[in-house]
Design an enzyme around this catalytic site. Structure first.
Site, PDB file in Angstrom:
ATOM      1  CG  ASP A 220      -1.778   1.194   1.384  1.00  0.00           C
ATOM      2  OD1 ASP A 220      -2.716   1.290   0.580  1.00  0.00           O
ATOM      3  OD2 ASP A 220      -1.533   2.048   2.270  1.00  0.00           O
ATOM      4  CD  GLU A 256      -2.068   2.679  -3.782  1.00  0.00           C
ATOM      5  OE1 GLU A 256      -3.111   3.271  -4.053  1.00  0.00           O
ATOM      6  OE2 GLU A 256      -1.384   2.968  -2.772  1.00  0.00           O
TER       7      GLU A 256
HETATM    8  C1  QV4 Z   1      -8.454  14.209   6.539  1.00  0.00           C
HETATM    9  C2  QV4 Z   1      -7.893  15.274   5.595  1.00  0.00           C
HETATM   10  C3  QV4 Z   1      -6.470  15.627   5.994  1.00  0.00           C
HETATM   11  C4  QV4 Z   1      -6.485  16.051   7.430  1.00  0.00           C
HETATM   12  C5  QV4 Z   1      -7.036  14.893   8.276  1.00  0.00           C
HETATM   13  C6  QV4 Z   1      -7.013  15.183   9.757  1.00  0.00           C
HETATM   14  O1  QV4 Z   1      -7.909  14.802   4.238  1.00  0.00           O
HETATM   15  O2  QV4 Z   1      -5.944  16.650   5.156  1.00  0.00           O
HETATM   16  O3  QV4 Z   1      -5.162  16.356   7.817  1.00  0.00           O
HETATM   17  O4  QV4 Z   1      -8.362  14.589   7.865  1.00  0.00           O
HETATM   18  O5  QV4 Z   1      -8.157  15.789  10.193  1.00  0.00           O
HETATM   19  C7  QV4 Z   1      -9.040   9.040   5.727  1.00  0.00           C
HETATM   20  C8  QV4 Z   1      -9.992  10.153   5.309  1.00  0.00           C
HETATM   21  C9  QV4 Z   1      -9.237  11.465   5.148  1.00  0.00           C
HETATM   22  C10 QV4 Z   1      -8.560  11.800   6.480  1.00  0.00           C
HETATM   23  C11 QV4 Z   1      -7.645  10.634   6.832  1.00  0.00           C
HETATM   24  C12 QV4 Z   1      -6.979  10.832   8.170  1.00  0.00           C
HETATM   25  O6  QV4 Z   1     -10.639   9.806   4.100  1.00  0.00           O
HETATM   26  O7  QV4 Z   1     -10.147  12.493   4.781  1.00  0.00           O
HETATM   27  O8  QV4 Z   1      -7.769  12.973   6.304  1.00  0.00           O
HETATM   28  O9  QV4 Z   1      -8.394   9.397   6.901  1.00  0.00           O
HETATM   29  O10 QV4 Z   1      -7.904  10.891   9.178  1.00  0.00           O
HETATM   30  C13 QV4 Z   1      -7.713   5.166   2.439  1.00  0.00           C
HETATM   31  C14 QV4 Z   1      -8.714   6.219   1.982  1.00  0.00           C
HETATM   32  C15 QV4 Z   1      -8.400   7.566   2.571  1.00  0.00           C
HETATM   33  C16 QV4 Z   1      -8.306   7.444   4.092  1.00  0.00           C
HETATM   34  C17 QV4 Z   1      -7.154   6.482   4.389  1.00  0.00           C
HETATM   35  C18 QV4 Z   1      -6.889   6.291   5.855  1.00  0.00           C
HETATM   36  O11 QV4 Z   1      -8.723   6.297   0.575  1.00  0.00           O
HETATM   37  O12 QV4 Z   1      -9.444   8.478   2.239  1.00  0.00           O
HETATM   38  O13 QV4 Z   1      -8.090   8.700   4.682  1.00  0.00           O
HETATM   39  O14 QV4 Z   1      -7.517   5.197   3.850  1.00  0.00           O
HETATM   40  O15 QV4 Z   1      -8.006   5.874   6.525  1.00  0.00           O
HETATM   41  C19 QV4 Z   1      -3.152   8.693  -3.014  1.00  0.00           C
HETATM   42  C20 QV4 Z   1      -2.021   7.751  -2.612  1.00  0.00           C
HETATM   43  C21 QV4 Z   1      -2.449   6.296  -2.617  1.00  0.00           C
HETATM   44  C22 QV4 Z   1      -3.781   6.077  -1.891  1.00  0.00           C
HETATM   45  C23 QV4 Z   1      -4.810   7.007  -2.501  1.00  0.00           C
HETATM   46  C24 QV4 Z   1      -6.161   6.902  -1.832  1.00  0.00           C
HETATM   47  O16 QV4 Z   1      -0.897   7.919  -3.451  1.00  0.00           O
HETATM   48  O17 QV4 Z   1      -1.430   5.551  -2.002  1.00  0.00           O
HETATM   49  O18 QV4 Z   1      -4.374   8.357  -2.392  1.00  0.00           O
HETATM   50  N1  QV4 Z   1      -4.199   4.670  -1.917  1.00  0.00           N
HETATM   51  C25 QV4 Z   1      -3.912   3.732  -0.794  1.00  0.00           C
HETATM   52  C26 QV4 Z   1      -5.086   2.843  -0.478  1.00  0.00           C
HETATM   53  C27 QV4 Z   1      -6.184   3.657   0.147  1.00  0.00           C
HETATM   54  C28 QV4 Z   1      -5.714   4.213   1.480  1.00  0.00           C
HETATM   55  C29 QV4 Z   1      -4.293   4.559   1.509  1.00  0.00           C
HETATM   56  C30 QV4 Z   1      -3.461   4.391   0.429  1.00  0.00           C
HETATM   57  C31 QV4 Z   1      -3.726   4.979   2.789  1.00  0.00           C
HETATM   58  O19 QV4 Z   1      -5.496   2.150  -1.614  1.00  0.00           O
HETATM   59  O20 QV4 Z   1      -7.365   2.899   0.324  1.00  0.00           O
HETATM   60  O21 QV4 Z   1      -6.478   5.394   1.796  1.00  0.00           O
HETATM   61  O22 QV4 Z   1      -3.320   3.779   3.443  1.00  0.00           O
HETATM   62  O23 QV4 Z   1      -3.338   8.672  -4.410  1.00  0.00           O
END
Ligand code: QV4
Ligand code: CA
Length: 458
Positions: A220, A256
């Site tokens: 990931d 990824e």
């Molecule tokens: C939010 C704000 C931040 C703020 C924070 C604190 O966006 O700016 O600082 O609140 O108040 C979740 C929420 C997100 C939140 C974050 C932290 O959606 O709004 O931040 O938690 O509280 C998944 C989801 C994300 C989720 C994350 C952790 O998609 O929305 O964040 O899990 O729970 C990029 C990357 C790529 C990534 C992709 C989604 O390059 O690597 O974005 N893909 C992988 C996974 C994905 C996962 C992650 C990475 C993180 O496939 O499912 O994100 O492990 O393109």
């Protein structure tokens, strides 16, 4: 030829010493099994049953599972699927099940020749605002504010804060490589993977899974880690469990890395570690099959590297994934999903018929989509569950489809049949292309298979 081969081996041996030959591209599926399926958010108990009753008999090579390690329990919103991307420790209890159930699943799937690929979340721990306490899936204590994760253990010294140079501490600019890798992805506490201690803790987790019998890992957020840090972790990994794999087999790695072009970090930087996800694949295929921007099926004649994709033997491909099927991650509006069933079947059918890449089929759950200004405000909703938060089992209807809001695209007969097709034509060349200059195309796979697509309105 002999001297050249020896010379090459010599170079490889030299590079091996400095650590350049680690990469594992072989999917480690049984021979003749050419696809895996992502059973997103499924319970381990259901996956074990699915391996035995459906995946093995229909020639699926393996299953990608949701992250098996302990995560934060988020209550606002209520237990979103994405809480599983916020680790608290490497203990094996989640909404999908506990360690006993996990071991039972891996054993039973391996016993019928269906291998297990783990989604490894190793770039970070939970979000900076996740609070403190025991609200985690194995009840381990953690404190996000002080960066204390005693169940690993990690402390503040094991995170990247000092190295991150952005104003907020989050990634603000994807054009700045060091920010992308040293700062927090959406506030997730970023691990200092240059430290041998951190690398060892991650490797200990992955080796524990290897001993249980898993076949490989989806890494990931690989874009957010330095390729050499990923490599250093991989070098600490054991060979696969010889109960099911031949001696000396390494875990397959697919990283990824979302590379749609336009950013300094590219997928090719990670080839030395294993395969990479090719996100252009689903984005472009969706555009073609939706006939957007004047695209047509006939343009798929040189599909693959000819479209600027990474080399076939470095690619993990898919039409949609758990992120972009609901507007997260990359790909945008062109991505096809089960919500567009007719076009989706054509896209998955094309993917499975075409020789490019190692293919992953998506298997989803339904959620109540609700668009406000073009944004799905329910994109966070977790798997079908009871009011106490436990995930509902995957029930099987008399017609072999799934109940309880599990979509089971992999059981749609058009998709299941194409998984079989891909196995049958494995190793056969792409041949005898025909098109009508529009949206009717056909091609063969050597002497073993032939397929016709009609996306014209006649
Ligand atoms: C939010 C704000 C931040 C703020 C924070 C604190 O966006 O700016 O600082 O609140 O108040 C979740 C929420 C997100 C939140 C974050 C932290 O959606 O709004 O931040 O938690 O509280 C998944 C989801 C994300 C989720 C994350 C952790 O998609 O929305 O964040 O899990 O729970 C990029 C990357 C790529 C990534 C992709 C989604 O390059 O690597 O974005 N893909 C992988 C996974 C994905 C996962 C992650 C990475 C993180 O496939 O499912 O994100 O492990 O393109
Ligand atoms: Ca990082």
């Amino acid at each position: 030829m002999q001297p050249i081969t020896e010379h090459r081996m010599g170079i490889c041996f030299l590079l091996l010493i400095v650590g350049f030959c680690w990469a594992q591209y072989n999917p480690n599926a049984l021979s003749g099994r050419t696809s895996i399926v992502h059973l997103f958010e499924w319970r381990w108990a259901d996956i074990a049953l699915e391996c035995e009753r459906y995946l093995a008999p229909n020639g699926f090579g393996g299953v990608q599972i949701s992250p098996p390690n302990e995560n934060v329990i988020i209550t606002d919103p209520w237990q979103p699927w994405w809480e599983r991307y916020q680790p608290v420790s490497y203990k094996l209890c989640t909404r999908s099940g506990n360690e006993t159930e996990f071991r039972d699943m891996v054993t039973r799937c391996n016993d019928v020749g269906v291998h297990v690929y783990v989604d490894a979340v190793i770039n970070h721990m939970c979000g900076a605002n996740a609070g403190a306490g025991n609200h985690a899936t194995c009840r381990s204590y953690f404190n996000a504010k002080t960066e204390d994760f005693p169940a690993v253990p990690y402390s503040a010294l094991d995170f990247n804060d000092a190295k991150c140079k952005s104003r907020s501490g989050n990634i603000e600019n994807y054009q700045d490589v060091s920010q992308v890798r040293n700062c927090r992805l959406v506030s997730l506490l970023d691990l200092a993977l240059e430290k041998d201690y951190v690398r060892s803790k991650v490797a200990e987790y992955l080796n524990y899974l290897i001993d249980i019998g898993v076949a490989g890992f989806r890494i990931d957020a690989a874009k957010h880690m330095w390729p050499e840090d990923v490599k250093a972790i991989l070098e600490k990994l054991k060979d696969l469990n010889t109960k099911w794999f031949s001696a000396g087999t390494k875990p397959v790695i697919y990283q990824e890395v979302i590379d749609l072009g336009g950013e300094p970090i590219t997928g090719s930087e990670y080839f030395g570690n294993g395969r990479v996800t090719e996100f252009k694949y689903g984005a472009k295929l969706g555009t073609v099959i939706r006939k957007w921007n004047g695209e047509k099926l006939s343009y798929l004649k040189n599909w693959g590297e000819g479209w600027g994709f990474v080399p076939s033997d470095r690619a993990l491909v898919f039409v949609d994934n758990h992120d972009n099927q609901r507007g997260h991650g990359a790909g945008g509006a062109s991505i096809l999903t089960f919500w567009d069933a007719r076009l989706y079947k054509m896209a998955v059918g094309f993917m499975l018929a075409h020789p490019y890449g190692f293919t992953r089929v998506m298997s989803s759950y339904r959620w109540p989509r609700s668009f406000v200004n073009g944004q799905d405000v329910n994109d966070w909703i977790g798997p079908p569950s009871y009011s106490d938060g436990t995930t509902k089992p995957v029930t099987i209807n008399a017609d072999t489809t799934c109940g309880n809001d599990w979509v089971c695209e992999h059981r749609w007969h058009e998709i299941r049949n194409m998984v079989v097709f891909r196995n049958v034509v494995d190793g056969q060349p792409f041949s005898n292309w025909w098109d009508n200059g529009s949206n009717q195309v056909a091609f063969g796979r050597g002497s073993k298979g032939f397929i016709v697509f009609n996306n014209d309105d006649w």
